[in-house]
Enzyme design. Structure first.
Site, short mmCIF file in Angstrom:
data_model
loop_
_atom_site.label_atom_id
_atom_site.label_comp_id
_atom_site.label_asym_id
_atom_site.label_seq_id
_atom_site.Cartn_x
_atom_site.Cartn_y
_atom_site.Cartn_z
N TYR A 298 -6.74 -51.51 -69.76
CA TYR A 298 -5.54 -51.91 -69.04
C TYR A 298 -5.59 -53.40 -68.75
CZ TYR A 298 -1.67 -51.88 -65.73
OH TYR A 298 -0.47 -52.13 -65.12
N ASP B 264 -11.24 -59.98 -69.21
CA ASP B 264 -10.29 -59.68 -68.14
C ASP B 264 -11.11 -59.30 -66.92
OD1 ASP B 264 -8.45 -58.68 -66.39
OD2 ASP B 264 -7.37 -57.48 -67.86
N LYS C 180 -6.33 -59.65 -58.01
CA LYS C 180 -6.88 -58.73 -56.99
C LYS C 180 -7.69 -59.45 -55.93
CE LYS C 180 -6.72 -54.80 -60.12
NZ LYS C 180 -5.59 -53.96 -59.77
#
Ligand SMILES: Cc1ncc(COP(=O)(O)O)c(C=O)c1O
Length: 441
Positions: free
Chosen positions: A152, A247, A275
């Protein structure tokens, strides 16, 4: 009369029932994003403090969703609240020109992110991965991106290819995850199985001259990279003029202060952050080699190679102030030891409970990322996840929610730096009851 009856009926409803009636009419599926819960476990939260959250009916939950990993210090950490409040009072948003807090944070990120010679701000993790792909294309002059099946990287069209495939294989052809996606996205994104260097080599041998970057999660959802995998990707990239993008939206400042780059000792060309970087606010970044990131230098607008970057909220000072406060807390001695030890204890003791009830599942963890999976051993790739009993996994997770744990059914979860012994004790008690109910059904 009918109006009075409706009023009386509403008075008998719980707060969450009342709010869900509104949500049902105003929001698709009365949900947020792609998450919708069964009616009997639908929750509406009102607030959180530390490791706990409360719903609008006053029920308390141990929060293992942690704002999808953003809240590494739990809810409303006093240092983060103070920094954000003070900055809102000084100015909530400034556009176009730099602000002092964004510059201070940029200096800190360049100093603390292992691969960072420079950083460029964005707003979300998705935006960061989209820009990383664009930079890689601009830098190499090549179009294709290799990503891994089941990985993802956010919500944009180039990220949602073979993220949730129901079948694996047919590499390197990707499957569009959504209606409405242009065909160009599946033709420019190549797909490989995670943790499989041989498969990557095969694809690169065939398509390497068109591949701008390999983008990879160091822990793909809950699947850890094999120790040699990321190093192997680094080598393949070096040999084929391909950029390596890690990532780190989840793993950055979480697996360790230096993120996956320190945990796995690997040096990407670019890395994407969100985040924890953002502290739950609108801020993310791309970090990495200056010669790549400088392609978005606005002084070169209109010139060859200039790569477009822009966003109303880039460098947002409130999120920057909150992130600085968060990094100060995270860099205090013992923070990661505590988190990782809690996750160790949680998984070891959860495994004992699962085994005692003969529930055929494993408590899987890497650092402070964890999940209960219905399989026999640590998964290696997306095919392993698909082969596991996902119905059983969701059923147990649903019972855990009824036992006062906030976990999204079937979704990887997080330990925070403020989890306590009492959280552990309550979690294990909840798991014990959930296993009993699970076995009865
Ligand atoms: C590894 C990874 N990359 C990118 C993203 C996208 O981040 P955002 O939801 O902030 O756009 C996520 C979000 O969960 C993620 O887990």
């Amino acid at each position: 009369m009918a109006q009075n009856q409706a009023k009386a009926e509403r008075a008998l409803q719980s707060n969450s029932q009342r709010l869900f009636e509104i949500a049902d009419t105003a929001l698709p599926g009365a949900g947020l994003g792609s998450y919708s819960l069964a009616r009997d476990i639908r929750l509406i939260y009102s607030h959180g403090k530390g490791s706990r959250m409360w719903d609008v009916d006053g029920n308390e939950y141990i929060d293992y969703v942690g704002g999808a990993g953003a809240l590494i210090l739990g809810h409303s950490h006093p240092a983060v609240v103070k920094a954000a409040q003070e900055q809102i009072a000084r100015g909530a948003h400034m556009f176009g020109s730099l602000n002092d807090v964004a510059v201070t944070l940029a200096e800190r990120l360049v100093q603390d992110i292992p691969c960072a010679e420079k950083i460029a701000y964005a707003t979300t993790g998705s935006e960061a991965t989209a820009y990383a792909m664009r930079l890689a294309r601009a830098y190499t002059g090549k179009e294709k991106i290799l990503k891994f099946e089941g990985a993802y990287h956010g919500n944009h069209d180039y990220a949602i290819v073979s993220t949730f495939p129901k079948q694996t294989g047919d590499y390197p052809h990707g499957i569009a995850d959504s209606f409405g996606q242009p065909a160009a996205t599946t033709s420019t994104i190549l797909i490989a199985p995670y943790n499989d260097l041989e498969a990557v080599e095969k694809i690169v041998n065939e398509h390497g001259r068109d591949i701008a970057a390999i983008i990879v999660e160091a822990v793909q959802r809950i699947i850890p990279a094999r120790p040699e995998f990321l190093q192997g990707l680094r080598k393949i990239c070096d040999q084929n003029d391909i950029l390596l993008v890690i990532d780190e939206v989840v793993t950055g400042f979480r697996l360790s202060y230096g993120g996956a780059q320190t945990w796995y000792d690997v040096n990407p060309d670019l890395a994407t952050y969100g985040k924890v970087v953002g502290a739950g606010g609108p801020l993310s970044c791309i970090a990495g080699r200056a010669d790549i990131i400088d392609l978005c230098d606005p002084n070169y607008k209109g010139q060859d190679g200039y790569t477009y970057f822009n966003g109303t909220l880039h460098g947002n000072p409130v999120a920057a102030a909150a992130t600085l406060a968060m990094l100060n807390e995270l860099s205090k001695p013992g923070t990661y030891d505590h988190m990782n030890q809690y996750a160790d204890d949680l998984c070891n003791e959860s495994q004992a409970v699962l085994d005692r009830h003969s529930v055929p599942a494993i408590a899987q963890k890497t650092g402070s990322l964890w999940q209960i999976l219905f399989m026999e051993k640590t998964p290696v790739n997306h095919a392993d996840i698909l082969a596991s009993d996902q119905v059983a996994m969701r059923r147990l997770d649903t019972e855990l929610m009824k036992q006062g744990q906030y976990v999204l059914p079937g979704v990887r979860r997080f330990v925070s730096a403020v989890n306590t012994d009492k959280d552990l004790e309550d979690t294990l008690k909840g798991l014990d009851t959930a296993c009993r109910v699970f076995n009865k059904k």
